[in-house]
Design a protein around this motif. Structure first.
Motif, mmCIF file in Angstrom:
data_model
loop_
_atom_site.group_PDB
_atom_site.id
_atom_site.type_symbol
_atom_site.label_atom_id
_atom_site.label_comp_id
_atom_site.label_asym_id
_atom_site.label_seq_id
_atom_site.Cartn_x
_atom_site.Cartn_y
_atom_site.Cartn_z
ATOM 1 N N THR A 213 0.628 -1.261 -0.055
ATOM 2 C CA THR A 213 0.108 0.327 -0.308
ATOM 3 C C THR A 213 0.732 1.156 -0.066
ATOM 4 O OG1 THR A 213 -1.739 -1.470 1.268
ATOM 5 C CG2 THR A 213 -1.614 1.368 0.843
ATOM 6 N N LEU A 214 1.103 2.690 -0.558
ATOM 7 C CA LEU A 214 0.968 4.037 -1.092
ATOM 8 C C LEU A 214 0.100 4.526 0.030
ATOM 9 C CD1 LEU A 214 3.482 5.965 -1.786
ATOM 10 C CD2 LEU A 214 2.555 5.153 -4.320
ATOM 11 N N ILE A 215 0.669 5.543 0.973
ATOM 12 C CA ILE A 215 -0.215 5.856 1.039
ATOM 13 C C ILE A 215 0.195 7.450 0.958
ATOM 14 C CG2 ILE A 215 -1.398 7.143 3.246
ATOM 15 C CD1 ILE A 215 -1.112 4.178 4.407
ATOM 16 N N LEU A 216 -0.562 8.853 0.420
ATOM 17 C CA LEU A 216 -0.090 9.749 0.099
ATOM 18 C C LEU A 216 -1.083 11.016 0.828
ATOM 19 C CD1 LEU A 216 0.237 9.074 -4.013
ATOM 20 C CD2 LEU A 216 1.985 9.606 -2.271
ATOM 21 N N HIS A 217 -1.470 11.798 1.343
ATOM 22 C CA HIS A 217 -1.757 12.463 2.368
ATOM 23 C C HIS A 217 -0.974 14.194 2.375
ATOM 24 C CE1 HIS A 217 -5.624 11.361 4.779
ATOM 25 N NE2 HIS A 217 -5.329 12.373 5.591
ATOM 26 N N GLY A 218 -1.859 15.113 3.018
ATOM 27 C CA GLY A 218 -1.298 16.032 3.328
ATOM 28 C C GLY A 218 -1.242 16.189 4.864
ATOM 29 N N ASP A 219 -0.154 17.047 5.044
ATOM 30 C CA ASP A 219 -0.106 17.145 6.306
ATOM 31 C C ASP A 219 -1.108 17.848 7.041
ATOM 32 O OD1 ASP A 219 0.965 20.053 5.947
ATOM 33 O OD2 ASP A 219 2.723 18.866 7.320
ATOM 34 N N SER B 124 -1.830 20.073 -4.402
ATOM 35 C CA SER B 124 -1.174 22.004 -5.588
ATOM 36 C C SER B 124 -0.521 20.492 -6.326
ATOM 37 C CB SER B 124 -0.902 22.031 -4.807
ATOM 38 O OG SER B 124 0.272 21.690 -4.580
ATOM 39 N N LEU B 125 -0.767 21.723 -6.951
ATOM 40 C CA LEU B 125 0.191 20.718 -8.431
ATOM 41 C C LEU B 125 1.790 20.546 -8.404
ATOM 42 C CD1 LEU B 125 -0.895 23.414 -11.422
ATOM 43 C CD2 LEU B 125 -1.992 21.156 -11.054
ATOM 44 N N ALA B 126 2.180 21.529 -7.610
ATOM 45 C CA ALA B 126 3.351 21.697 -6.711
ATOM 46 C C ALA B 126 3.554 19.712 -6.541
ATOM 47 C CB ALA B 126 3.763 22.727 -5.784
ATOM 48 N N SER B 127 2.793 19.533 -5.192
ATOM 49 C CA SER B 127 3.004 17.906 -5.041
ATOM 50 C C SER B 127 2.234 16.548 -5.915
ATOM 51 C CB SER B 127 2.302 18.115 -3.915
ATOM 52 O OG SER B 127 2.520 18.638 -2.792
ATOM 53 N N LEU B 128 1.416 16.985 -6.595
ATOM 54 C CA LEU B 128 0.715 16.191 -7.860
ATOM 55 C C LEU B 128 1.252 15.619 -8.850
ATOM 56 C CD1 LEU B 128 -2.376 14.817 -8.145
ATOM 57 C CD2 LEU B 128 -2.561 17.242 -9.888
ATOM 58 N N ILE C 143 3.631 11.915 2.897
ATOM 59 C CA ILE C 143 2.828 12.691 3.862
ATOM 60 C C ILE C 143 3.028 14.349 3.379
ATOM 61 C CG2 ILE C 143 2.293 14.069 6.745
ATOM 62 C CD1 ILE C 143 1.719 11.158 5.496
ATOM 63 N N TYR C 144 2.945 15.145 2.525
ATOM 64 C CA TYR C 144 3.283 16.226 1.778
ATOM 65 C C TYR C 144 2.731 17.601 2.612
ATOM 66 C CZ TYR C 144 3.383 13.634 -2.228
ATOM 67 O OH TYR C 144 3.962 12.841 -3.471
ATOM 68 N N PRO C 145 3.999 18.312 3.176
ATOM 69 C CA PRO C 145 4.123 19.485 3.437
ATOM 70 C C PRO C 145 3.164 20.456 3.643
ATOM 71 C CG PRO C 145 6.303 18.767 4.110
ATOM 72 C CD PRO C 145 4.954 17.864 2.866
ATOM 73 N N GLY C 146 2.132 20.826 4.116
ATOM 74 C CA GLY C 146 1.512 21.608 3.977
ATOM 75 C C GLY C 146 -0.379 21.948 3.004
ATOM 76 N N GLU C 147 -0.050 20.497 2.489
ATOM 77 C CA GLU C 147 -1.249 20.144 1.710
ATOM 78 C C GLU C 147 -2.561 19.881 2.839
ATOM 79 O OE1 GLU C 147 -1.165 20.367 -1.265
ATOM 80 O OE2 GLU C 147 0.690 20.783 -2.124
ATOM 81 N N GLY C 148 -3.602 20.099 1.236
ATOM 82 C CA GLY C 148 -5.092 19.605 2.667
ATOM 83 C C GLY C 148 -5.347 18.651 1.458
ATOM 84 N N HIS C 149 -7.032 18.583 2.385
ATOM 85 C CA HIS C 149 -7.551 17.938 1.778
ATOM 86 C C HIS C 149 -7.641 17.356 -0.259
ATOM 87 C CE1 HIS C 149 -10.040 13.988 1.646
ATOM 88 N NE2 HIS C 149 -10.827 14.364 0.572
ATOM 89 N N GLY C 150 -6.315 17.020 -0.883
ATOM 90 C CA GLY C 150 -6.023 17.096 -2.191
ATOM 91 C C GLY C 150 -4.683 18.252 -2.094
ATOM 92 N N ASP D 158 5.436 15.046 -8.210
ATOM 93 C CA ASP D 158 5.199 13.763 -7.165
ATOM 94 C C ASP D 158 4.832 12.680 -6.798
ATOM 95 O OD1 ASP D 158 7.649 13.141 -5.239
ATOM 96 O OD2 ASP D 158 5.777 13.210 -4.012
ATOM 97 N N ALA D 159 3.479 12.984 -6.561
ATOM 98 C CA ALA D 159 2.451 11.752 -6.177
ATOM 99 C C ALA D 159 2.673 11.511 -7.737
ATOM 100 C CB ALA D 159 1.115 12.117 -5.634
ATOM 101 N N VAL D 160 1.740 11.222 -8.438
ATOM 102 C CA VAL D 160 1.927 10.634 -9.809
ATOM 103 C C VAL D 160 3.262 10.005 -9.868
ATOM 104 C CG1 VAL D 160 1.549 10.578 -13.057
ATOM 105 C CG2 VAL D 160 -0.392 12.246 -10.644
ATOM 106 N N GLU D 161 4.259 10.143 -10.319
ATOM 107 C CA GLU D 161 5.576 9.439 -10.001
ATOM 108 C C GLU D 161 5.340 8.625 -9.285
ATOM 109 O OE1 GLU D 161 9.179 12.108 -10.837
ATOM 110 O OE2 GLU D 161 7.943 12.789 -11.815
ATOM 111 N N ARG D 162 5.416 8.889 -8.446
ATOM 112 C CA ARG D 162 5.102 7.359 -6.873
ATOM 113 C C ARG D 162 4.275 6.423 -7.016
ATOM 114 N NH1 ARG D 162 8.108 9.348 -2.072
ATOM 115 N NH2 ARG D 162 8.508 11.154 -2.805
ATOM 116 N N THR D 163 2.874 6.977 -7.539
ATOM 117 C CA THR D 163 2.169 5.985 -8.108
ATOM 118 C C THR D 163 2.363 4.970 -9.354
ATOM 119 O OG1 THR D 163 0.697 7.989 -7.604
ATOM 120 C CG2 THR D 163 -0.397 5.914 -8.615
ATOM 121 N N GLN D 164 3.007 5.497 -10.073
ATOM 122 C CA GLN D 164 3.555 5.030 -11.232
ATOM 123 C C GLN D 164 4.663 3.413 -10.777
ATOM 124 O OE1 GLN D 164 4.367 8.382 -14.323
ATOM 125 N NE2 GLN D 164 2.098 7.742 -14.970
#
Length: 153
Positions: free
Chosen positions: A91-97, A134-138, A125-132, A140-146
């Motif tokens: 399992t990969l967990i991606l979440h904003g703090d 931002s493009l700045a973190s997305l 865990i992405y610092p400063g990110e909320g429920h969703g 990275d999340a897509v690369e990690r997911t793939q």
């Protein structure tokens, strides 16, 4: 691999989730997704990606089905009963703090549970990110997911 995008809200006649109804409708949404999985031919390479409620549903399904080889949970909550359910696949967990809808404590709780079960979990865990994200973190999340899905599915 197979790609499915089922509309589980159809099972309850909804177009979106309402906070006060999630607990009551969660079993119907789970059954709808189980039905889709049982009806679809499978290559045997099945991974689930879920966002928020979809992440919780993906975890719930993965705990119940040995067909699922990996889960990516984007800011999803820990579903009730997960602790007594079966062992989860990688399992990969991606979440904003800064998530105020699904607190980041859900991510740490899910990760701890998987580790206790002897399972494999990766968390970002992405610092400063909320429920969703931002493009700045997305990106990275897509690369990690793939990369995660290439390794485990």
């Amino acid at each position: 691999y197979d790609v499915l995008m089922p509309s589980y809200f159809d099972a309850t006649g909804d177009s979106r989730a309402r906070y006060g109804e999630i607990r009551d409708k969660f079993p119907a949404w789970t059954r709808a997704l189980e039905s889709v999985l049982s009806e679809q031919p499978s290559s045997g390479r099945l991974g689930l990606i879920g966002f928020s409620l979809g992440g919780a549903l993906a975890l719930n399904l993965a705990a119940r089905s040995p067909k699922i080889r990996a889960v990516v949970n984007f800011f999803g909550f820990e579903p009730a009963g997960l602790q007594s359910a079966g062992k989860l696949p990688p399992t990969l967990i991606l979440h904003g703090d800064a998530d105020r809808v699904v607190p980041v404590s859900n991510a740490t709780s899910i990760a701890s549970l998987i580790k206790e079960q002897g399972g494999l979990v990766e968390t970002r865990i992405y610092p400063g990110e909320g429920h969703g994200l931002s493009l700045a973190s997305l990106s990275d999340a897509v690369e990690r997911t793939q990369a995660f899905l290439r390794r485990h599915v």
